[in-house]
Write a protein that holds these residues in place. Structure first.
Motif, short mmCIF file in Angstrom:
data_model
loop_
_atom_site.label_atom_id
_atom_site.label_comp_id
_atom_site.label_asym_id
_atom_site.label_seq_id
_atom_site.Cartn_x
_atom_site.Cartn_y
_atom_site.Cartn_z
N ASP A 141 1.01 -1.40 0.06
CA ASP A 141 -0.01 -0.02 0.07
C ASP A 141 0.86 1.40 0.03
O ASP A 141 0.33 2.54 0.31
CB ASP A 141 -1.08 -0.08 1.24
N THR A 142 2.19 1.07 -0.30
CA THR A 142 2.84 2.27 -0.52
C THR A 142 3.01 3.02 -1.82
O THR A 142 2.65 2.36 -2.86
CB THR A 142 4.43 1.82 -0.21
N PRO A 143 2.74 4.23 -1.88
CA PRO A 143 2.40 4.98 -3.26
C PRO A 143 3.71 4.69 -4.18
O PRO A 143 4.99 4.97 -3.86
CB PRO A 143 2.29 6.38 -2.89
N CYS A 144 3.34 4.32 -5.37
CA CYS A 144 4.56 3.77 -6.32
C CYS A 144 4.44 4.72 -7.58
O CYS A 144 3.28 4.56 -8.24
CB CYS A 144 4.57 2.35 -6.56
N GLU A 171 6.74 6.94 -2.82
CA GLU A 171 7.75 6.62 -2.01
C GLU A 171 8.53 5.36 -2.71
O GLU A 171 9.65 5.06 -2.09
CB GLU A 171 7.02 6.12 -0.63
N VAL A 172 7.95 5.07 -3.79
CA VAL A 172 8.74 3.91 -4.37
C VAL A 172 8.62 4.45 -6.07
O VAL A 172 7.75 5.02 -6.31
CB VAL A 172 7.99 2.57 -4.33
N LEU A 173 10.06 4.23 -6.63
CA LEU A 173 9.93 4.38 -8.16
C LEU A 173 10.35 3.05 -8.66
O LEU A 173 11.42 2.63 -8.40
CB LEU A 173 10.88 5.43 -8.35
N VAL A 174 9.42 2.59 -9.51
CA VAL A 174 9.95 1.36 -10.32
C VAL A 174 9.75 1.63 -11.63
O VAL A 174 8.83 2.29 -12.35
CB VAL A 174 8.48 0.37 -10.09
N ASN A 203 13.13 9.22 2.05
CA ASN A 203 13.68 8.35 1.38
C ASN A 203 12.87 7.83 0.05
O ASN A 203 11.52 7.76 0.60
CB ASN A 203 14.20 7.08 2.31
N VAL A 204 13.19 7.27 -0.76
CA VAL A 204 12.49 6.70 -2.00
C VAL A 204 13.12 5.20 -2.34
O VAL A 204 14.26 5.27 -2.51
CB VAL A 204 12.40 7.73 -3.05
N HIS A 205 12.55 4.20 -2.52
CA HIS A 205 12.79 3.04 -2.84
C HIS A 205 12.89 3.06 -4.43
O HIS A 205 12.09 3.27 -5.00
CB HIS A 205 11.93 1.70 -2.19
N LEU A 206 14.12 2.83 -4.83
CA LEU A 206 14.45 2.75 -6.28
C LEU A 206 14.45 1.40 -6.83
O LEU A 206 15.30 0.78 -6.23
CB LEU A 206 15.58 3.67 -6.57
N VAL A 207 13.55 0.83 -7.43
CA VAL A 207 13.43 -0.60 -7.83
C VAL A 207 13.60 -0.78 -9.46
O VAL A 207 12.76 -0.11 -10.04
CB VAL A 207 12.09 -1.13 -7.35
N LEU A 208 14.69 -1.68 -9.84
CA LEU A 208 14.55 -1.78 -11.50
C LEU A 208 14.39 -3.39 -11.50
O LEU A 208 15.57 -3.99 -11.28
CB LEU A 208 15.97 -1.43 -11.64
N PRO A 209 13.27 -3.75 -11.90
CA PRO A 209 13.06 -5.40 -12.34
C PRO A 209 14.12 -5.74 -13.34
O PRO A 209 14.79 -6.72 -13.43
CB PRO A 209 11.80 -5.37 -12.65
N ASN A 210 14.21 -4.87 -14.58
CA ASN A 210 15.09 -5.22 -15.68
C ASN A 210 16.29 -4.47 -15.70
O ASN A 210 15.97 -3.13 -16.37
CB ASN A 210 14.03 -5.15 -16.84
N PRO A 211 17.61 -4.87 -15.50
CA PRO A 211 18.58 -4.17 -15.41
C PRO A 211 19.16 -4.19 -16.82
O PRO A 211 20.36 -3.63 -16.94
CB PRO A 211 19.61 -4.94 -14.39
N ASP A 212 18.62 -4.57 -17.75
CA ASP A 212 19.17 -4.52 -18.98
C ASP A 212 19.31 -3.27 -19.68
O ASP A 212 18.41 -2.40 -19.41
CB ASP A 212 18.42 -5.34 -20.31
N LEU A 213 20.48 -3.20 -20.39
CA LEU A 213 21.01 -1.75 -20.78
C LEU A 213 20.40 -1.28 -22.37
O LEU A 213 19.78 -0.44 -22.72
CB LEU A 213 22.40 -1.30 -20.69
N GLU A 246 24.67 5.55 -1.84
CA GLU A 246 23.80 4.59 -1.81
C GLU A 246 22.53 4.84 -2.71
O GLU A 246 21.54 4.06 -2.71
CB GLU A 246 23.34 4.45 -0.15
N LEU A 247 22.41 5.99 -3.28
CA LEU A 247 21.34 6.34 -4.08
C LEU A 247 21.41 5.75 -5.47
O LEU A 247 21.37 6.08 -6.47
CB LEU A 247 20.93 7.79 -4.24
N LYS A 248 21.00 4.36 -5.23
CA LYS A 248 21.21 3.48 -6.65
C LYS A 248 19.86 2.48 -6.60
O LYS A 248 19.42 2.23 -5.50
CB LYS A 248 22.44 2.46 -6.48
N PHE A 249 19.43 2.21 -7.87
CA PHE A 249 18.37 1.22 -7.74
C PHE A 249 18.74 -0.17 -7.47
O PHE A 249 19.91 -0.60 -7.63
CB PHE A 249 18.01 1.32 -9.34
N ALA A 250 17.78 -0.72 -6.83
CA ALA A 250 17.99 -2.14 -6.35
C ALA A 250 17.70 -3.01 -7.87
O ALA A 250 16.47 -2.97 -8.57
CB ALA A 250 16.85 -2.76 -5.51
N ARG A 251 18.65 -3.75 -8.47
CA ARG A 251 18.37 -4.30 -9.56
C ARG A 251 17.99 -5.92 -9.61
O ARG A 251 18.38 -6.62 -8.56
CB ARG A 251 19.59 -4.32 -10.37
N LEU A 252 16.93 -6.37 -9.82
CA LEU A 252 16.23 -7.69 -9.54
C LEU A 252 16.60 -8.91 -10.70
O LEU A 252 16.73 -10.07 -10.49
CB LEU A 252 14.56 -7.43 -9.49
#
Length: 299
Positions: A141-144, A171-174, A203-213, A246-252
């Protein structure tokens, strides 16, 4: 067997010998250091295997999608025959794709239109990894804010997130994909929102499911992928907040372990082989997870 990335090269341990894979303009070349200290081609050190032997040797096949089975406008030569063979012989297989722009059901319909009979439950996407990520970080339920088409937003909803517009507080960027939104306008809006959040101490959670360039397109073309967008935003954040590395995307997705862990959970065995066209993602990820990997020359 181990592997790690070094500039434009990847160093692998192949049967106890260090092999260096060096990226040229449009291909990879493999070398090893001989006893006299000279660098020599390593093709003779690398086992070559046919798809027929892989079907016999391994319990489960893991297949990359883009560059192995399909490109942006259709199936690659031999892909339909391969999938037909796997289905006819009831050989377990999964498509492991970094694509987070399409739900498995959507991807299945696309594969079917290309003549590839792949069911939704045979597709493991990087977008599906958001469920575990959101649960581990208590993001229900976090705003994304979501960059991507409707299916990218749906992945976030299925993970428990609440999708909001890019101009709204989030609060989350995907970053789900490079498509589905006006690029420059949306990236500028998101960047402004990030600056506002970090300036306020939030803080903002930075999330990157697809790390392909990049991704392959028809006629030997290429396009930028969501990983390139993440690099743009990371560069801007580093420029504005140099004391906050530390302001980096979490790569999944591949080459990271989560997608291979999902394949392991579904298959129930480590007797799997990853078939991919990218050393940096498909092969590196599989090797680091402890799986065998086969590189095809279509990427």
């Amino acid at each position: 067997m181990s592997e790690f990335s070094v500039d434009n090269a990847i160093r692998l341990n192949v049967f106890g010998r260090q092999v260096l894979a060096v990226k040229s303009e449009d291909d990879w070349q493999l070398f090893y250091s001989s006893a006299d200290g000279k660098r020599r081609p390593a093709d003779d050190l690398i086992n070559k295997i046919t798809i027929e032997k892989m079907i016999t040797k391994y319990s489960v096949l893991l297949l990359d999608a883009y560059g192995v089975l399909v490109h942006s406008s259709g199936a690659l030569p031999g892909a339909a025959r391969l999938i037909d063979t796997l289905n006819r012989t009831k050989k377990p297989f999964y498509i492991l794709t970094n694509d987070a722009s399409k739900l498995p059901a959507t991807s299945s319909k696309l594969f079917q239109s290309f003549g590839l009979a792949v069911a939704p439950d045979q597709i493991i996407t990087s977008g599906s990894l958001l469920v575990d990520y959101f649960a581990a970080h208590h993001l229900e339920d976090t705003p994304c804010a979501v960059l991507g088409p409707k299916d990218s937003a749906r992945y976030v909803e299925l993970a428990g997130g609440r999708v909001v517009l890019a101009r709204d507080p989030f609060e989350v960027l995907v970053i789900g994909d490079e498509s589905g939104y006006p690029f420059l306008e949306t990236v500028d809006t998101v960047l402004s929102g990030l600056f506002k959040k970090f300036n306020s101490g939030a803080n903002v959670h930075l999330v990157l499911p697809n790390p392909d360039l990049i991704y392959p397109k028809a006629d030997h073309g290429f396009g930028i992928a969501s990983g390139s967008i993440a690099l743009i935003l990371e560069a801007a954040l580093q420029r504005r907040y140099p004391a906050r590395p530390e302001l980096k995307f979490a790569r999944l997705g591949k080459p990271h372990a989560a997608i291979f862990s999902e394949a392991l959970e579904r298959s129930g065995t480590r007797d799997m082989v990853m078939i991919g066209d990218q050393l940096e993602t498909d092969i590196r990820g599989a090797v680091e997870f402890g799986l065998d990997a086969v590189l095809v020359g279509t990427g």
